[in-house]
Structures are given as structure tokens and as C-alpha cells.
Design a protein around this motif. Sequence first.
Motif, PDB file in Angstrom:
ATOM      1  N   GLN A   1       9.501  -5.924 -36.230  1.00  0.00           N
ATOM      2  CA  GLN A   1       9.902  -6.415 -34.917  1.00  0.00           C
ATOM      3  C   GLN A   1      10.912  -7.544 -35.106  1.00  0.00           C
ATOM      4  OE1 GLN A   1       8.952  -5.122 -31.984  1.00  0.00           O
ATOM      5  NE2 GLN A   1       7.779  -3.562 -33.081  1.00  0.00           N
ATOM      6  N   LYS A   2      12.113  -7.355 -34.557  1.00  0.00           N
ATOM      7  CA  LYS A   2      13.206  -8.310 -34.744  1.00  0.00           C
ATOM      8  C   LYS A   2      13.507  -9.028 -33.442  1.00  0.00           C
ATOM      9  CE  LYS A   2      17.442  -6.838 -35.098  1.00  0.00           C
ATOM     10  NZ  LYS A   2      18.679  -6.199 -35.595  1.00  0.00           N
ATOM     11  N   THR A   3      13.476 -10.350 -33.496  1.00  0.00           N
ATOM     12  CA  THR A   3      13.852 -11.141 -32.332  1.00  0.00           C
ATOM     13  C   THR A   3      15.366 -11.284 -32.284  1.00  0.00           C
ATOM     14  OG1 THR A   3      13.446 -13.221 -31.167  1.00  0.00           O
ATOM     15  CG2 THR A   3      13.730 -13.342 -33.547  1.00  0.00           C
ATOM     16  N   THR A   4      15.887 -11.757 -31.169  1.00  0.00           N
ATOM     17  CA  THR A   4      17.331 -11.911 -31.025  1.00  0.00           C
ATOM     18  C   THR A   4      17.846 -13.000 -31.969  1.00  0.00           C
ATOM     19  OG1 THR A   4      16.958 -13.446 -29.199  1.00  0.00           O
ATOM     20  CG2 THR A   4      17.345 -11.138 -28.643  1.00  0.00           C
ATOM     21  N   PRO A   5      19.044 -12.841 -32.546  1.00  0.00           N
ATOM     22  CA  PRO A   5      19.566 -13.850 -33.478  1.00  0.00           C
ATOM     23  C   PRO A   5      19.988 -15.120 -32.755  1.00  0.00           C
ATOM     24  CG  PRO A   5      21.196 -12.145 -33.097  1.00  0.00           C
ATOM     25  CD  PRO A   5      19.950 -11.695 -32.393  1.00  0.00           C
ATOM     26  N   GLY A   6      20.280 -16.159 -33.545  1.00  0.00           N
ATOM     27  CA  GLY A   6      20.720 -17.424 -32.984  1.00  0.00           C
ATOM     28  C   GLY A   6      22.173 -17.376 -32.536  1.00  0.00           C
ATOM     29  N   GLY A   7      22.636 -18.492 -32.018  1.00  0.00           N
ATOM     30  CA  GLY A   7      23.994 -18.570 -31.492  1.00  0.00           C
ATOM     31  C   GLY A   7      25.012 -18.951 -32.544  1.00  0.00           C
ATOM     32  N   SER A   8      26.143 -19.484 -32.090  1.00  0.00           N
ATOM     33  CA  SER A   8      27.251 -19.862 -32.966  1.00  0.00           C
ATOM     34  C   SER A   8      26.811 -20.943 -33.952  1.00  0.00           C
ATOM     35  CB  SER A   8      28.427 -20.363 -32.122  1.00  0.00           C
ATOM     36  OG  SER A   8      29.454 -20.867 -32.946  1.00  0.00           O
ATOM     37  N   ASN A   9      27.255 -20.790 -35.217  1.00  0.00           N
ATOM     38  CA  ASN A   9      26.798 -21.731 -36.236  1.00  0.00           C
ATOM     39  C   ASN A   9      27.843 -21.911 -37.333  1.00  0.00           C
ATOM     40  OD1 ASN A   9      24.630 -23.340 -37.580  1.00  0.00           O
ATOM     41  ND2 ASN A   9      24.884 -21.765 -39.152  1.00  0.00           N
ATOM     42  N   PHE A  10      28.030 -23.152 -37.769  1.00  0.00           N
ATOM     43  CA  PHE A  10      28.762 -23.505 -38.973  1.00  0.00           C
ATOM     44  C   PHE A  10      27.883 -24.427 -39.805  1.00  0.00           C
ATOM     45  CE2 PHE A  10      32.477 -22.265 -36.454  1.00  0.00           C
ATOM     46  CZ  PHE A  10      33.229 -21.593 -37.394  1.00  0.00           C
ATOM     47  N   GLY A  11      28.019 -24.345 -41.135  1.00  0.00           N
ATOM     48  CA  GLY A  11      27.195 -25.191 -41.989  1.00  0.00           C
ATOM     49  C   GLY A  11      27.780 -25.355 -43.376  1.00  0.00           C
ATOM     50  N   ILE A  12      27.136 -26.211 -44.169  1.00  0.00           N
ATOM     51  CA  ILE A  12      27.528 -26.480 -45.557  1.00  0.00           C
ATOM     52  C   ILE A  12      26.805 -25.484 -46.457  1.00  0.00           C
ATOM     53  CG2 ILE A  12      27.556 -28.194 -47.400  1.00  0.00           C
ATOM     54  CD1 ILE A  12      27.400 -30.356 -45.202  1.00  0.00           C
ATOM     55  N   VAL A  13      27.554 -24.766 -47.299  1.00  0.00           N
ATOM     56  CA  VAL A  13      26.945 -23.754 -48.162  1.00  0.00           C
ATOM     57  C   VAL A  13      27.095 -24.084 -49.647  1.00  0.00           C
ATOM     58  CG1 VAL A  13      27.201 -21.929 -46.451  1.00  0.00           C
ATOM     59  CG2 VAL A  13      29.044 -22.330 -48.091  1.00  0.00           C
ATOM     60  N   ALA A  14      27.889 -25.080 -50.008  1.00  0.00           N
ATOM     61  CA  ALA A  14      28.019 -25.486 -51.409  1.00  0.00           C
ATOM     62  C   ALA A  14      28.443 -26.947 -51.456  1.00  0.00           C
ATOM     63  CB  ALA A  14      29.029 -24.609 -52.145  1.00  0.00           C
ATOM     64  N   PHE A  15      27.901 -27.674 -52.465  1.00  0.00           N
ATOM     65  CA  PHE A  15      28.176 -29.103 -52.618  1.00  0.00           C
ATOM     66  C   PHE A  15      28.055 -29.412 -54.100  1.00  0.00           C
ATOM     67  CE2 PHE A  15      26.821 -33.611 -51.010  1.00  0.00           C
ATOM     68  CZ  PHE A  15      28.095 -34.070 -51.263  1.00  0.00           C
ATOM     69  N   SER A  16      29.168 -29.759 -54.732  1.00  0.00           N
ATOM     70  CA  SER A  16      29.154 -29.978 -56.175  1.00  0.00           C
ATOM     71  C   SER A  16      30.186 -31.035 -56.550  1.00  0.00           C
ATOM     72  CB  SER A  16      29.444 -28.669 -56.931  1.00  0.00           C
ATOM     73  OG  SER A  16      30.725 -28.170 -56.583  1.00  0.00           O
ATOM     74  N   ALA A  17      30.155 -31.432 -57.825  1.00  0.00           N
ATOM     75  CA  ALA A  17      31.097 -32.430 -58.331  1.00  0.00           C
ATOM     76  C   ALA A  17      31.375 -32.148 -59.799  1.00  0.00           C
ATOM     77  CB  ALA A  17      30.549 -33.842 -58.139  1.00  0.00           C
ATOM     78  N   ARG A  18      32.567 -32.506 -60.230  1.00  0.00           N
ATOM     79  CA  ARG A  18      32.962 -32.341 -61.631  1.00  0.00           C
ATOM     80  C   ARG A  18      33.630 -33.628 -62.093  1.00  0.00           C
ATOM     81  NH1 ARG A  18      35.898 -27.912 -61.259  1.00  0.00           N
ATOM     82  NH2 ARG A  18      37.883 -29.002 -60.994  1.00  0.00           N
ATOM     83  N   ARG A  19      33.225 -34.070 -63.293  1.00  0.00           N
ATOM     84  CA  ARG A  19      33.799 -35.308 -63.823  1.00  0.00           C
ATOM     85  C   ARG A  19      35.228 -35.054 -64.293  1.00  0.00           C
ATOM     86  NH1 ARG A  19      31.179 -39.872 -65.434  1.00  0.00           N
ATOM     87  NH2 ARG A  19      29.181 -38.799 -65.578  1.00  0.00           N
ATOM     88  N   ALA A  20      36.145 -35.865 -63.789  1.00  0.00           N
ATOM     89  CA  ALA A  20      37.551 -35.746 -64.147  1.00  0.00           C
ATOM     90  C   ALA A  20      37.891 -36.745 -65.246  1.00  0.00           C
ATOM     91  CB  ALA A  20      38.417 -35.991 -62.910  1.00  0.00           C
ATOM     92  N   PRO A  21      39.007 -36.558 -65.918  1.00  0.00           N
ATOM     93  CA  PRO A  21      39.423 -37.537 -66.935  1.00  0.00           C
ATOM     94  C   PRO A  21      39.523 -38.939 -66.330  1.00  0.00           C
ATOM     95  CG  PRO A  21      40.760 -35.552 -67.090  1.00  0.00           C
ATOM     96  CD  PRO A  21      39.925 -35.407 -65.860  1.00  0.00           C
TER      97      PRO A  21
END
Length: 624
Positions: free
Chosen positions: A214-234
Amino acid sequence: MLPAFTSLGNAWLFALLVPLIAFYFLKLKRPRVAIPSLVLWRQVLNDQRVNSPFQRFKRNLLLLLQILILALLVLAAMQPFLRREAARAHRLPVLIDVSASMGALDHARGTTRLDEVKRTLRERIDGLLPDQELCLVAFGKTAHRLTPFTNNHRELRDALDALTVEDVPSDVEEALRLAQALGRTEPFDKVLLLSDGNLPTQANFELPFQIDFQKTTPGGSNFGIVAFSARRAPGGHWQVFVQLAGSANAESTTGTLELRQEDKVIAHEDLSLTRGSSPRLAFDLAGGPGAILEARLRLNDFDSLAADDTAWLTLPATRPLAIFVPENLAGYRHALAALEDVNVFPQADAPTPAVFDLVISDHEEDMEKPARVRCAIGIIPVDVRSLVTIEGKSAQAIDWRRDSPLLQHVSLRDVVFMEQPVSTGATTDDALAQLGYEILAQGEHGPLMLDKHVGETLHIALLFHTDRSTLPFRVGFPIFVSNLVQIALHESGLSEAEAARTGVLNAGGFTPNASCSISGPANFRRTAQADELGRLSGLPAPHAGEYTITASGGSPQPVGASLLSTTETSLAAVDQLQFNDQLTVAAATAPAKSDRTLWWIIAFAAFLALLVEWWWFQRPARVV
């Protein structure tokens, strides 16, 4: 649709109509009275006619009302219901999706998907028949049983009311395996699956039962954060990256992405988002002591899901690597001395740390030192000694993994090894793979280099001794040592950082074997013990937010957990689930109709008839 009965045996109570009618016929007793005249005989004859059984039954409303009340009460005791399902399930497990997407709203000030599922399930609980039982199971990344099989409405409602959304991706296989385990002790034929449809399309599971999806109705419009990382630079700087994504029905909007540290905005960027866009933002931050970064997405319009609007990233403190190399390996110590941010031990004027980032040694006892990376020189691992032996002959490398981080830009061509590893059988390579080893370099008659992960520790084994080879005299040797350092930086989390995801939390940097207390969002409390490397692993983190870990005798250490799931952010709903043997289960958007009980309606009708009977009996007599 004709009603059915769950307690048909109570029909014997209709026999109570016999004494009711019999007592009513026998209750009238006429007294003998002397009268002065026979004029009233006509009245006597009329009275006799009225007291005949059928005449009295016909004219007395009180008797008819009492018969009606008794009949209605007996019908209610027989537990009638309207059959609305083709087959009634006497025992039904209910799998409730509580993953992050179930917290999505359908519109501003709307309700979550979980609230919609709860409303539907409450109706089913209220309509449970006496011979029906439900077992509530909640699943996100893992599954857990909320109630046993029970008909107790209060217990089921309390468990349902206490259910909350977990900020994790969904794994329906875990729920199905738990249901399968329940079926071994309490058999059932069907499972009810309640979800918004944000599930993997393919499930590696063989169905031993039917699924009502049994599937309920999906949610509305959405934006979000899907990746968050860092890299050490010289130069010690950090390059921080934030990836955004939206749902399939996302509407164009504007907003701001903020980078915060200790509740202060240290960087921000204005955004203009459209359907299908997934921008990747980059920020440059100065290095220094360890810090917790918070990325916060603020949109100017409606956003369906709040759990993916915030993410946390732990930046490790800038520090030199602690490397142990015995003094007899002078070539390694000399190559390490040319590298920056490296402390080589043992040192005459510095205490030896309890935990190392890298251990390079040709002594077996040094391989027991706590370290993220251990590199054994000229030592055959204990579990490999039955597969490889060493002969005192010269050898050369015939192949090596050029894409391996250890051997990048390192050529073993024309390197002479004065020790020759020899495989003891033709299936040595397969046996090494079964033990978890990867062959990095292959000699003429056996492997030269191996590596293997054991837990969070990387073991590298050079089956030859470098001092008995020409490798230290080649240009590639300093590069080889530098690659070892880069691997240690990566394994120690000092060169790259990636935001931890919800579900399971790992942390390090504590006193080895220290007792730690953990607190977090939604009143999360837990205690755990660090391992010999001062690490905590496998901590449950069901909610996105900042967790605080306090080791005994130490200061609190914050650790963030973030959703970071493209699938959950997309709010994508599948129309069917694919199982093994090409079996598919289609989703139904309309809630299934459950059997409807009628006893309370009939009992209420009996109560109304009783009120009418009481009013009729108590009404004032009419004067003629």
C-alpha cells in the motif's frame, strides 16, 4: 454483501426468547370478585379474547420491544461483520516504512507521509475482529518489531503513536527478513507493507508469503544536500564541496547555502535552483585545529523535507603523521626525513605515542603496535605461510598493480630481488583471495606484495626484504615511501574528510579502551567503549544532527551525522517491487478495505429500543 459472524456459537442465546414469551403469557392472574350485576359480562368476554396467546402477542407493544431488544443483543454477541476482503488474515504483520522520505510534507502546513500511514493503520486497528491479530514492524535502514501479534487495540495504538521518522534510507529487505523470521514461530500468509514507495526497485529476497503493498501519496517539491566533503589542498587549506539535488517534482526556487562554524556563518552562496539541477558548490577554508562545519540550505519557497537541508562535516586538526620505523631501516627513515608533516619514531628526545598512523618494520613484534597502516618488510603473514615460502634465489617482478595507491608512479621493472617468494600450489592466488588478500606485485614464482584490510587497519606485506633488493637504489623508492605516507594520511582521515551519514556512526581520537557516553538528537543516549586504537564504531545514529561523545576523563567531542541520500531527497516512488524469480508486486494507492465490525451498531440499536420500551412503560395512562 451479506454479513458474516465470528462468534456464531452464541446463536444459542436466541433460546432465551422462549422463557421471555412464556413468562409474559403466564404473568396475568385475575382475582375472583363478586359483582352486583351481569352487565359487565361482555367486558369479561372481551378480556378473555385479548388474553388468548396470539391476540395478546399481537397487541402488546412492550412484549414486541423486549423481543427486539433480546434479539439485537444476541446478534451483537455473535460478532457480525461485513467481509470486505477476499480472504481474511487472522494473523497479519504490518511493515511500516519510517525512512527519511516518510517525513516529507505534501504541502505547506500539511501532514507527513508517516502521519498518513498512521491514520490508515488506526482505522484498521479499530476494525480488528476478535480472531484477528496484528504485529507492527518499523523499518528504515534496519527493522525492529514494535509489538508481538496481538489484538490489544490499546497496545497497538500506543506503539503506533510512539513511532517517529528516522533520518535514514530505507531497506525493505531487512523488514522482509524479520517478517520471515516471525513466520517460523507464528505462521501467516500475507504481509501488509505501508510506505511512500521510496524503496529500491529490486529486492534480493525470495517471498514465502504474499505482500499487500500500500503506497501513500509522495511528498511535494524538495531540494536538499546529498554530498558534503573536503580535501586538503597544498599549504594546509581545505577545499570544501557541497552537492545539492532535488526531487522529480521540484519547482524552481531561490535560496542560500551557508557554511557555519560554531553558529557563525563563515561562507555563503546565493542559489537559483530549477527542476533537474544539481549544483556542486566549492569553498576554500584555512586549515588549523579540528572543527565541525555545518552546511545549511535555506530556500525561499516551500521545501517538503527538512532532514536533508542540513549536513555536518568534521574537519580533522592539522597535525604531523606519527610513523614508527626501527633504526635499522635507515633507507626508509632517510626517505621520510625529506617529507613534511611527518614525525618518525623512535626519537631520543621525544616520548613514543601510544597509537601510530603508520608502522614500517621488519620485526614481527612491531606489527602488534596499534596503527592505521602496518607495512611488514620481509615478513610473511602467519596465515600465508602455508601458501608461500622464501627461497634464496634472485627474482624479478613480472607484473604489478599500477593503479594501486601504493605503486602509483613506481616501476618495478629491472628491480632485482635477492629473495624469491614461491607459491606452494597452483591455487595459491585463489587461496589468498579467500583470505582477503590482494596481490599488488607478482614475481616469477609467487606474489611479492600483498595488502589486506582487517577491520579499519590496512596490512601491507612485502614478502621480500627491501635491503636485499635493488629497490632502495631506484628513483621510485622515495615515491614508494611517499605513497605509503599518503595511504596513512587517507586511512587516518587527515587528507580527506567526508560527512558521516546517519544509520551508523564512527569516531576516533579517544583514549584506547576508554569508556564513552554519547548523546544526540531526539534524546539519544548511549554508552560504548573505544577499541585499542581509540576508535568507536557501529554507534546507532537514527537522526540527523550533532552528537556529543565524552570519554572518561576527557572533554566532549562533537560529531555530526547527516542524511546525504540522493534517493531520499528525490522522493521518488516506485510502482512495483521486483523480487527473486522475476516475481513483481504492484503498489496500490487506494487503502485496502478491511472487514467492518457491526456489533457496536447493533448494540446501539438495542440501547435505543430499550429507551423506547422504558418510555412506553413509564408514559402516563390516558383517561377515557
